[in-house]
Design a protein around this motif. Structure first.
Motif, short mmCIF file in Angstrom:
data_model
loop_
_atom_site.label_atom_id
_atom_site.label_comp_id
_atom_site.label_asym_id
_atom_site.label_seq_id
_atom_site.Cartn_x
_atom_site.Cartn_y
_atom_site.Cartn_z
N PRO A 89 55.70 -10.45 7.76
CA PRO A 89 56.20 -11.11 6.55
C PRO A 89 55.10 -11.22 5.50
O PRO A 89 53.91 -11.26 5.81
CB PRO A 89 56.62 -12.50 7.07
CG PRO A 89 56.77 -12.34 8.55
CD PRO A 89 55.76 -11.31 8.95
N THR A 90 55.50 -11.29 4.25
CA THR A 90 54.55 -11.46 3.16
C THR A 90 53.93 -12.87 3.21
O THR A 90 54.39 -13.73 3.96
CB THR A 90 55.22 -11.27 1.79
OG1 THR A 90 56.33 -12.19 1.69
CG2 THR A 90 55.74 -9.85 1.62
N GLY A 91 52.88 -13.08 2.42
CA GLY A 91 52.26 -14.39 2.35
C GLY A 91 51.15 -14.57 3.35
O GLY A 91 50.39 -13.65 3.65
N SER A 92 51.07 -15.78 3.91
CA SER A 92 49.97 -16.11 4.82
C SER A 92 49.98 -15.26 6.09
O SER A 92 48.92 -14.95 6.65
CB SER A 92 50.01 -17.60 5.18
OG SER A 92 51.22 -17.92 5.84
N ASN A 93 51.18 -14.88 6.57
CA ASN A 93 51.24 -14.00 7.74
C ASN A 93 50.53 -12.67 7.47
O ASN A 93 49.79 -12.15 8.31
CB ASN A 93 52.69 -13.72 8.14
CG ASN A 93 53.29 -14.79 9.03
OD1 ASN A 93 54.48 -14.77 9.32
ND2 ASN A 93 52.49 -15.76 9.45
N HIS A 94 50.76 -12.13 6.28
CA HIS A 94 50.12 -10.85 5.91
C HIS A 94 48.61 -11.03 5.80
O HIS A 94 47.83 -10.20 6.29
CB HIS A 94 50.70 -10.35 4.58
CG HIS A 94 50.13 -9.05 4.14
ND1 HIS A 94 49.75 -8.81 2.83
CD2 HIS A 94 49.82 -7.92 4.83
CE1 HIS A 94 49.26 -7.58 2.74
NE2 HIS A 94 49.30 -7.02 3.92
N GLU A 95 48.18 -12.12 5.19
CA GLU A 95 46.74 -12.39 5.06
C GLU A 95 46.08 -12.51 6.42
O GLU A 95 44.99 -11.94 6.66
CB GLU A 95 46.53 -13.68 4.25
CG GLU A 95 46.99 -13.58 2.80
CD GLU A 95 46.99 -14.92 2.09
OE1 GLU A 95 46.55 -15.92 2.71
OE2 GLU A 95 47.46 -15.00 0.93
N ILE B 77 70.30 -14.60 7.21
CA ILE B 77 71.62 -14.04 6.95
C ILE B 77 71.63 -13.18 5.69
O ILE B 77 72.43 -12.25 5.57
CB ILE B 77 72.68 -15.18 6.85
CG1 ILE B 77 74.10 -14.62 6.86
CG2 ILE B 77 72.42 -16.05 5.63
CD1 ILE B 77 74.49 -13.94 8.15
N ASP B 78 70.72 -13.45 4.74
CA ASP B 78 70.66 -12.65 3.51
C ASP B 78 69.71 -11.46 3.62
O ASP B 78 69.44 -10.78 2.64
CB ASP B 78 70.26 -13.53 2.33
CG ASP B 78 68.87 -14.14 2.48
OD1 ASP B 78 68.24 -13.95 3.54
OD2 ASP B 78 68.42 -14.82 1.52
N GLY B 79 69.17 -11.21 4.82
CA GLY B 79 68.28 -10.08 5.02
C GLY B 79 66.83 -10.36 4.73
O GLY B 79 65.98 -9.48 4.91
N SER B 80 66.50 -11.58 4.31
CA SER B 80 65.11 -11.91 4.05
C SER B 80 64.36 -12.13 5.36
O SER B 80 64.95 -12.49 6.38
CB SER B 80 65.00 -13.14 3.15
OG SER B 80 65.61 -14.26 3.74
N VAL B 81 63.05 -11.92 5.31
CA VAL B 81 62.20 -12.00 6.49
C VAL B 81 61.38 -13.28 6.44
O VAL B 81 60.73 -13.57 5.43
CB VAL B 81 61.27 -10.77 6.58
CG1 VAL B 81 60.33 -10.87 7.77
CG2 VAL B 81 62.10 -9.49 6.67
N GLY C 71 62.68 -16.73 21.47
CA GLY C 71 62.14 -16.94 20.13
C GLY C 71 62.79 -16.04 19.10
O GLY C 71 63.37 -15.02 19.43
N PRO C 72 62.67 -16.41 17.82
CA PRO C 72 63.33 -15.67 16.75
C PRO C 72 62.47 -14.62 16.05
O PRO C 72 62.92 -13.96 15.12
CB PRO C 72 63.66 -16.80 15.76
CG PRO C 72 62.49 -17.73 15.88
CD PRO C 72 62.07 -17.67 17.35
N SER C 73 61.21 -14.46 16.49
CA SER C 73 60.27 -13.65 15.71
C SER C 73 60.55 -12.15 15.77
O SER C 73 59.94 -11.37 15.03
CB SER C 73 58.83 -13.91 16.14
OG SER C 73 58.63 -13.52 17.49
N GLY C 74 61.46 -11.72 16.64
CA GLY C 74 61.79 -10.29 16.70
C GLY C 74 62.91 -9.88 15.76
O GLY C 74 63.35 -8.73 15.78
N GLY C 75 63.38 -10.79 14.92
CA GLY C 75 64.56 -10.53 14.10
C GLY C 75 64.49 -9.28 13.24
O GLY C 75 65.43 -8.48 13.19
N ALA D 216 53.44 -5.40 4.65
CA ALA D 216 54.08 -6.69 4.37
C ALA D 216 55.43 -6.48 3.71
O ALA D 216 55.56 -5.66 2.78
CB ALA D 216 53.19 -7.53 3.47
N VAL D 217 56.45 -7.19 4.17
CA VAL D 217 57.80 -7.05 3.60
C VAL D 217 58.43 -8.43 3.43
O VAL D 217 58.15 -9.36 4.18
CB VAL D 217 58.71 -6.18 4.50
CG1 VAL D 217 58.22 -4.74 4.52
CG2 VAL D 217 58.80 -6.72 5.92
#
Length: 320
Positions: free
Chosen positions: A280-286, A252-256, A218-222, A304-305
């Protein structure tokens, strides 16, 4: 005999019949150093870890009942497009996602440290669904062209519904071959029945590294992979006396990017005694804040980042 046979059959059915749901359960922390290794990394006071949870697609009746009545588990309906995918295909897909994530983490960390790294952009088959001819392609194949168009995404988009696309592909052993896939009308649109992901294949890097095999996919450890690589190659330790974990994909642009199973990941990190947990910010943070508030005497900071740079700046600001 009949009286004994009925409950026996019920038990067998509950342990074998699978339901179209998805089940998340808490897991454990996984130090990133377990599968990315450098010859001479800088000392780190604490390991940077990803958060591994159990994700069961199409659980058995028994597992489904557990999900309904266990507070730490989350049960949700499985999206229709995920139905019918075998465990082996899910595993292979997860390995591709993990490997892609690690390459993105290496690129982001090396560039942040002004280290040389070179890569090529490719398009990799990362998943196929049950309505596609599974003999046409393998997970891990690189799509080189679609109907002669080397712009792979554009080539796929140009194919009309119920038409067949002719693909040139490169197999894992380096050999090239061809395959055909038909764009089919489904309830939710016209689709090929496969997922092709952008893959950034590293061809050269200033600091050598070794990737180890791991059953965790899975990709969630990026995000955490990027922080670990940065810390291993930087002269300053950003962990200090804090136990740091987190979750979130890296681009690739460093965004999470957002991920699933945040609630169970918060429970996992809390049980492990984590001090700082990135999301990650947004619903994950909530969702993470709600999960933390449901715990008794939580001491973990949820941060949150939106980018790798934000996570790095936070750690550098609180490291002393």
């Amino acid at each position: 005999m009949i009286i004994l046979l009925v409950p026996y059959l019920l038990v067998v059915l509950s342990l074998s019949v699978r339901i179209d749901y998805r089940l998340y359960a808490p897991g454990r922390l996984n130090p990133v150093g377990n599968f990315i290794e450098f010859e001479d990394p800088h000392e780190s006071e604490n390991p940077l870890t990803t958060t591994f949870i159990m994700n069961v697609e199409e659980p058995t009746v028994f597992q489904t009942l557990l999900g309904r009545f266990t507070p730490t588990l989350t049960l949700s309906e499985l999206p229709e497009y995920r139905e019918g995918i075998s465990d082996s295909v899910n595993f292979e897909s997860g390995q591709i996602a993990r490997n892609t994530s690690v390459d993105l983490a290496l690129i982001n960390a090396y560039e942040a440290l002004d280290l040389f790294i070179e890569y090529e952009t490719e398009h990799i088959v990362s998943l196929y669904y049950d309505y596609m001819d599974a003999t046409a392609l393998d997970i891990g194949d690189i799509v080189l062209s679609v109907n002669g168009n080397e712009d792979v995404i554009e080539g796929f988009n140009e194919v009309a519904c119920e038409e067949t696309a002719h693909l040139e592909i490169r197999k894992e052993d380096g050999e090239t071959s061809s395959a055909e896939v038909t764009k089919q009308q489904r309830e939710d649109g016209c689709k090929f029945g496969l997922r092709v992901s952008t893959y950034y294949r590293i061809t050269d890097a200033e600091v050598p590294y070794t990737l180890k095999d791991s059953p965790i996919g899975g990709p969630s450890g990026g995000l955490m992979q990027t922080l670990y690589i940065y810390n291993a190659l930087s002269e300053q330790d950003i962990t200090k006396d804090r136990m740091i974990a987190g979750t979130g994909t890296i681009r690739i642009d460093g965004s999470v990017g957002s991920i699933g199973g945040v609630r169970e990941k918060v429970f996992t990190a809390h049980e492990a005694g984590v001090d700082i947990f990135f999301v990650p910010t947004g619903s994950n943070h909530e969702d993470a804040i709600k999960a933390l508030d449901s715990l008794r005497n939580p001491t973990m900071d949820i941060v949150a980042v939106e980018t790798f740079e934000e996570a790095l700046a936070y750690l550098e600001g609180v490291r002393t």
